[in-house]
Enzyme design. Sequence first.
Site, PDB file in Angstrom:
ATOM      1  N   THR A  82       0.688  -1.070   0.078  1.00 32.48           N
ATOM      2  CA  THR A  82       0.016  -0.213   0.084  1.00 32.48           C
ATOM      3  C   THR A  82       0.890   1.288  -0.010  1.00 32.48           C
ATOM      4  OG1 THR A  82      -1.876   1.042   1.082  1.00 32.48           O
ATOM      5  CG2 THR A  82      -0.381  -0.022   2.617  1.00 32.48           C
ATOM      6  N   LYS A  86       3.337   1.406  -3.730  1.00 31.90           N
ATOM      7  CA  LYS A  86       2.716   0.692  -4.905  1.00 31.90           C
ATOM      8  C   LYS A  86       3.359   0.890  -6.156  1.00 31.90           C
ATOM      9  CE  LYS A  86      -1.609   1.754  -3.941  1.00 31.90           C
ATOM     10  NZ  LYS A  86      -3.225   1.644  -3.942  1.00 31.90           N
ATOM     11  N   GLU A  97       0.730  -7.752 -16.674  1.00 34.59           N
ATOM     12  CA  GLU A  97       0.243  -6.861 -17.578  1.00 34.59           C
ATOM     13  C   GLU A  97      -0.522  -5.876 -16.932  1.00 34.59           C
ATOM     14  OE1 GLU A  97      -2.305  -8.425 -20.502  1.00 34.59           O
ATOM     15  OE2 GLU A  97      -2.249  -6.587 -21.626  1.00 34.59           O
ATOM     16  N   ASP A 121      -6.926  -4.579  -7.885  1.00 36.45           N
ATOM     17  CA  ASP A 121      -8.128  -3.876  -7.961  1.00 36.45           C
ATOM     18  C   ASP A 121      -9.044  -4.054  -9.308  1.00 36.45           C
ATOM     19  OD1 ASP A 121      -7.771  -2.565  -5.627  1.00 36.45           O
ATOM     20  OD2 ASP A 121      -6.775  -0.765  -6.386  1.00 36.45           O
TER      21      ASP A 121
HETATM   22  P1  NAP Z   1      -5.575   9.507  -6.495  1.00 40.14           P
HETATM   23  O1  NAP Z   1      -4.796   8.672  -7.354  1.00 40.14           O
HETATM   24  O2  NAP Z   1      -5.024  10.416  -5.312  1.00 40.14           O
HETATM   25  O3  NAP Z   1      -6.727  10.223  -7.429  1.00 40.14           O
HETATM   26  C1  NAP Z   1      -7.719  10.924  -6.906  1.00 40.14           C
HETATM   27  C2  NAP Z   1      -8.743  11.284  -7.807  1.00 40.14           C
HETATM   28  O4  NAP Z   1      -9.918  12.167  -7.224  1.00 40.14           O
HETATM   29  C3  NAP Z   1      -8.163  12.444  -8.933  1.00 40.14           C
HETATM   30  O5  NAP Z   1      -8.765  12.182 -10.264  1.00 40.14           O
HETATM   31  C4  NAP Z   1      -8.605  13.803  -8.527  1.00 40.14           C
HETATM   32  O6  NAP Z   1      -8.377  14.806  -9.326  1.00 40.14           O
HETATM   33  C5  NAP Z   1      -9.733  13.592  -8.012  1.00 40.14           C
HETATM   34  N1  NAP Z   1     -10.284  14.413  -7.011  1.00 40.14           N
HETATM   35  C6  NAP Z   1      -9.735  14.898  -5.752  1.00 40.14           C
HETATM   36  N2  NAP Z   1     -10.553  15.710  -4.980  1.00 40.14           N
HETATM   37  C7  NAP Z   1     -11.539  16.305  -6.134  1.00 40.14           C
HETATM   38  C8  NAP Z   1     -12.095  17.246  -6.138  1.00 40.14           C
HETATM   39  N3  NAP Z   1     -12.354  18.174  -5.124  1.00 40.14           N
HETATM   40  N4  NAP Z   1     -12.926  17.661  -7.271  1.00 40.14           N
HETATM   41  C9  NAP Z   1     -12.910  16.822  -8.279  1.00 40.14           C
HETATM   42  N5  NAP Z   1     -12.032  15.734  -8.349  1.00 40.14           N
HETATM   43  C10 NAP Z   1     -11.242  15.317  -7.246  1.00 40.14           C
HETATM   44  O7  NAP Z   1      -6.533   8.463  -5.508  1.00 40.14           O
HETATM   45  P2  NAP Z   1      -7.081   6.802  -5.980  1.00 40.14           P
HETATM   46  O8  NAP Z   1      -5.864   5.946  -5.449  1.00 40.14           O
HETATM   47  O9  NAP Z   1      -7.048   6.892  -7.350  1.00 40.14           O
HETATM   48  O10 NAP Z   1      -8.156   6.501  -5.333  1.00 40.14           O
HETATM   49  C11 NAP Z   1      -9.484   7.573  -5.467  1.00 40.14           C
HETATM   50  C12 NAP Z   1     -10.381   6.893  -4.655  1.00 40.14           C
HETATM   51  O11 NAP Z   1     -10.806   5.442  -4.943  1.00 40.14           O
HETATM   52  C13 NAP Z   1     -10.351   6.902  -3.160  1.00 40.14           C
HETATM   53  O12 NAP Z   1     -11.508   7.407  -2.482  1.00 40.14           O
HETATM   54  C14 NAP Z   1      -9.990   5.676  -2.830  1.00 40.14           C
HETATM   55  O13 NAP Z   1     -10.471   5.395  -1.471  1.00 40.14           O
HETATM   56  C15 NAP Z   1     -10.774   4.827  -3.722  1.00 40.14           C
HETATM   57  N6  NAP Z   1     -10.314   3.684  -3.788  1.00 40.14           N
HETATM   58  C16 NAP Z   1     -11.300   2.446  -3.458  1.00 40.14           C
HETATM   59  C17 NAP Z   1     -10.918   1.048  -3.606  1.00 40.14           C
HETATM   60  C18 NAP Z   1     -11.610  -0.043  -3.371  1.00 40.14           C
HETATM   61  O14 NAP Z   1     -11.257  -1.059  -3.265  1.00 40.14           O
HETATM   62  N7  NAP Z   1     -13.276   0.156  -3.143  1.00 40.14           N
HETATM   63  C19 NAP Z   1      -9.681   0.825  -4.464  1.00 40.14           C
HETATM   64  C20 NAP Z   1      -8.904   1.968  -4.779  1.00 40.14           C
HETATM   65  C21 NAP Z   1      -9.237   3.265  -4.585  1.00 40.14           C
HETATM   66  P3  NAP Z   1      -7.280  15.683  -9.821  1.00 40.14           P
HETATM   67  O15 NAP Z   1      -6.593  14.822 -10.930  1.00 40.14           O
HETATM   68  O16 NAP Z   1      -7.753  16.743 -10.344  1.00 40.14           O
HETATM   69  O17 NAP Z   1      -6.437  15.877  -8.533  1.00 40.14           O
END
Ligand code: NAP
Length: 295
Positions: A82, A86, A97, A121
């Site tokens: 994590t 990662k 892949e 994921d």
């Molecule tokens: P990340 O790489 O930090 O990406 C965050 C994303 O959210 C970016 O596209 C960012 O846009 C956008 N964002 C953040 N604040 C925003 C706002 N105020 N308005 C519009 N867009 C906003 O995070 P990640 O790893 O991809 O994870 C994203 C989410 O998925 C998290 O909530 C995480 O907990 C969840 N997740 C869940 C699982 C599961 O198993 N359920 C697995 C993985 C992730 P910008 O590029 O403009 O900053």
Amino acid sequence: MASIDRDRRVSEVTGMIDQTRIRAACLIGWPAAHSRSPLIHHYWLRKLDIAGGYTIEAVPPEDLAAFVLNLGGQGFVGANVTIPHKERVLALTAPDERARAVGAANTLWYDGSELRSTNTDVEGFIANLDASAPGWDATETALVLGAGGAARAVLFGLLERGVGRVIVANRTRERADALAEQFGPGVEAVAWEAIGDYLPRTGLLVNTTSLGMRGQPPLDIDVGRLPPQAVVSDLVYVPLETPLQAQASARGLRTADGLGMLLYQAVRGFELWFGRRPEVTTELRALVEADLTRA
Ligand code: NAP
């Protein structure tokens, strides 16, 4: 380097007496954050009556390479990875892949003597959709909001599954453009402000942004513009039901939630380490829900 206390691990997990038969995996992160992975894997170990363990190992960045390269030497059969490791583990392992396309790995395992890595994921997202909204893949168009690590896993899964057209919108447009370029003609980047225009043609809406997470603003879109057969998937799992999901359900749309994805993404790691394919049960879900509610 984090020290490995094999006896502690064994007693914490199963209380098994024959320590020579214990197979253990771990979660590698820094700092050691609270994670639901031990709860999930311990549940499956108990259910399947496997003498195994799962620990959390706090490994600082400067110790990551030594820790990973000697994973087996420390008695581990594999690991989850994590934040913040990662991306870096790709260079320390033989990525498949999925891990390469996503640009990050969350699961390590031994294929013979070779340490491999993957990103579960991808299948977590797809398996959760299959379980929550069977037939979802009849859709021709998916709209993915966000362009971070989770969005990459979602895009890979959707394209692999054969969804014909995937539209990506992200607050920072350049990141959506970069994904469209990486994933090719099946993916089109559009402006964040244009989301509303695409909703009426969207069969699957996926929120991969952190909007809707506890402490964050909700995702402000009008689900009323989606077609009645649309499916809404939200990766956020704190809270268990996001405002987006609540609105979608109120409108009678089918939904797939973030907790489901979290549970399904753990299946493959467990199978790779312990040799049995575990099931995501309502009992497991209730266990993790209770833990999330306490947090
Ligand atoms: P990340 O790489 O930090 O990406 C965050 C994303 O959210 C970016 O596209 C960012 O846009 C956008 N964002 C953040 N604040 C925003 C706002 N105020 N308005 C519009 N867009 C906003 O995070 P990640 O790893 O991809 O994870 C994203 C989410 O998925 C998290 O909530 C995480 O907990 C969840 N997740 C869940 C699982 C599961 O198993 N359920 C697995 C993985 C992730 P910008 O590029 O403009 O900053």
